[in-house]
Design a protein around this motif. Structure first.
Motif, short mmCIF file in Angstrom:
data_model
loop_
_atom_site.label_atom_id
_atom_site.label_comp_id
_atom_site.label_asym_id
_atom_site.label_seq_id
_atom_site.Cartn_x
_atom_site.Cartn_y
_atom_site.Cartn_z
N ASP A 1 5.35 2.97 -14.26
CA ASP A 1 5.53 2.70 -12.83
C ASP A 1 5.74 1.24 -12.48
N ALA B 1 5.34 3.40 2.00
CA ALA B 1 4.37 2.32 1.77
C ALA B 1 4.29 1.44 3.01
N TRP C 1 0.87 -1.18 0.00
CA TRP C 1 0.00 0.00 0.00
C TRP C 1 0.91 1.23 0.00
N ARG C 2 0.92 1.96 -1.12
CA ARG C 2 1.77 3.15 -1.22
C ARG C 2 0.90 4.40 -1.35
N ASP C 3 1.14 5.35 -0.47
CA ASP C 3 0.34 6.58 -0.49
C ASP C 3 0.99 7.57 0.45
N LEU D 1 -1.19 -4.57 -5.24
CA LEU D 1 -0.71 -3.20 -5.05
C LEU D 1 -1.90 -2.25 -4.93
N LEU E 1 8.63 -1.85 -9.26
CA LEU E 1 7.84 -0.65 -8.95
C LEU E 1 8.77 0.56 -8.86
N ASP F 1 -1.81 1.84 -5.16
CA ASP F 1 -0.97 3.01 -5.40
C ASP F 1 -1.89 4.22 -5.34
#
Length: 379
Positions: free
Chosen positions: A291, A129, A87-89, A235, A122, A237
């Motif tokens: 990406d 993340a 989880w990337r944010d 994923l 990625l 994103d």
């Protein structure tokens, strides 16, 4: 008890199978049938995860894993896979990590430059993340087949074709009236009508501003080897500026599946067009090329499906007077909780008192924005 379940999708079919398995007489109504191309539940895979920015959904996720394991054991079929999720944010990562920590769920906070260690290829973009191993694809089509077999084996009756127009309570039960003149009477109705829930709720004097929408997913990969990314993780994103968020997962033997959090359009009654939006396909492939560099940036197929947004983006679960169980507003997260919803809705249909987590989804929270004659779970 005689139960009428309206809608044979990701929530209605498991509820019908569970109720039939508990010995109740169950009639399951669906206009087009199980797993049809117009349903919210169509397609081979969905994403399940424990990773959420709030502890409530983390707890529901844990319960959902138990329910999927139960379904797999009862049906003898593999209905979900474990692949993990990154989880990337730059906005929600602290809340996600905090929610997982609060529920004792193991996870790893990942520095921006280290994301490719967890998701091959990625591209780092400066955002942190969270890695969590309990996530993967729900084998959605197989899950529906497993529930359908359990429903049939328990003696449930599936009726395909009628378009339900009205649900009415009466002394001693509930009646479902269809456009073709047929009626179905029962002691309780479980209303899981997906995009059609709003108009049916209105016949029960419940005005809830649901918003059905169409969204699109794309499988990418090498046509000569579509299963090359079968073991890749999932994923999320998060959005950046004008770019929508992206979620992704492997669909075994089909390709790597991605969806942009950007609707194709709002869904109006009678809109049966599920043609893919080629601009969205191109945008998705471009994101892969930029990406997700370990994937082949080539579209293998695209699918458009519906989901229904509730006023606050959370599920709506309640019991109305007279024996109507309401389950709507999947808000794009319905299938990850499909097996669990079968148990939850069957309990509500039997009149069992819900726990605090389930009760929090009642109509009571819309006291200022929905017209409801009376509700039960919020008492």
């Amino acid at each position: 008890m005689r139960c009428i379940v309206v809608g044979a999708g990701a929530w209605g079919l498991p509820a019908a199978a569970e109720l039939a398995g508990r010995g109740h007489e169950v009639v399951l109504l669906d206009r087009y049938g199980i797993g049809n191309a117009l349903a919210s539940s169509s397609g081979p895979t969905r994403l399940w995860r424990l990773t959420h920015p709030d502890a409530l959904r983390v707890r529901l996720g844990l319960r959902s894993v138990e329910a999927m394991e139960r379904l797999a054991a009862r049906s003898g079929r593999e209905v979900f896979l474990r692949r993990g999720l990154l989880w990337r944010d730059d906005v929600s990562v602290p809340a996600v990590a905090g929610a997982l920590r609060a529920e004792g769920v193991a996870h790893e906070e990942v520095e921006p430059g280290d994301v490719a260690r967890f998701f091959p290829g990625l591209r780092p973009d400066g955002r942190p993340a969270v890695w969590q191993a309990e996530a993967g694809p729900v084998l959605a089509a197989e899950s529906l087949r497993a529930q359908a077999r359990l429903f049939e084996a328990a003696g449930g009756e599936l009726v395909v074709g009628p378009m339900v127009r009205e649900v009415a309570t009466r002394p001693g039960g509930v009646t479902v009236a269809c456009e073709d003149g047929r009626t179905f009477a029962g002691d309780v109705v479980v209303l899981t009508a997906g995009p059609g829930a709003g108009p049916l709720l209105a016949t029960l004097d419940v005005e809830l501003p649901l918003r059905p929408r169409l969204e699109q997913v794309v499988h990418v990969g090498d046509p000569a080897d579509p299963g090359a990314a079968d073991d890749f993780p999932c994923l999320f994103d998060g959005p950046r500026g004008d770019e929508p968020g992206l979620y992704s997962m492997p669909t075994p033997g089909v390709g790597y599946k991605l969806g942009l959090d950007r609707p194709v359009r709002d869904l109006a009654e009678g809109d049966d067009d599920r043609s893919p939006d080629e601009n969205l396909v191109a945008e998705t492939v471009a994101r892969v090329r930029r990406d997700l560099t370990a994937l082949t940036p080539r579209a293998l197929d695209a699918q458009v499906c519906s989901w229904t947004l509730s006023p606050d983006g959370r599920f709506v679960l309640d019991v109305l007077p007279g024996g109507v169980v309401v389950a709507c507003g999947d808000s794009g997260e319905g299938f990850k909780f499909s097996a669990l919803m079968g148990l939850v809705l069957a309990d509500l249909a039997e009149g069992r008192t819900p726990d605090g987590d389930v009760a929090s989804f009642s109509l009571a929270r819309f006291a200022g924005g929905a017209r409801v004659t009376e509700h039960v779970l919020g008492r």
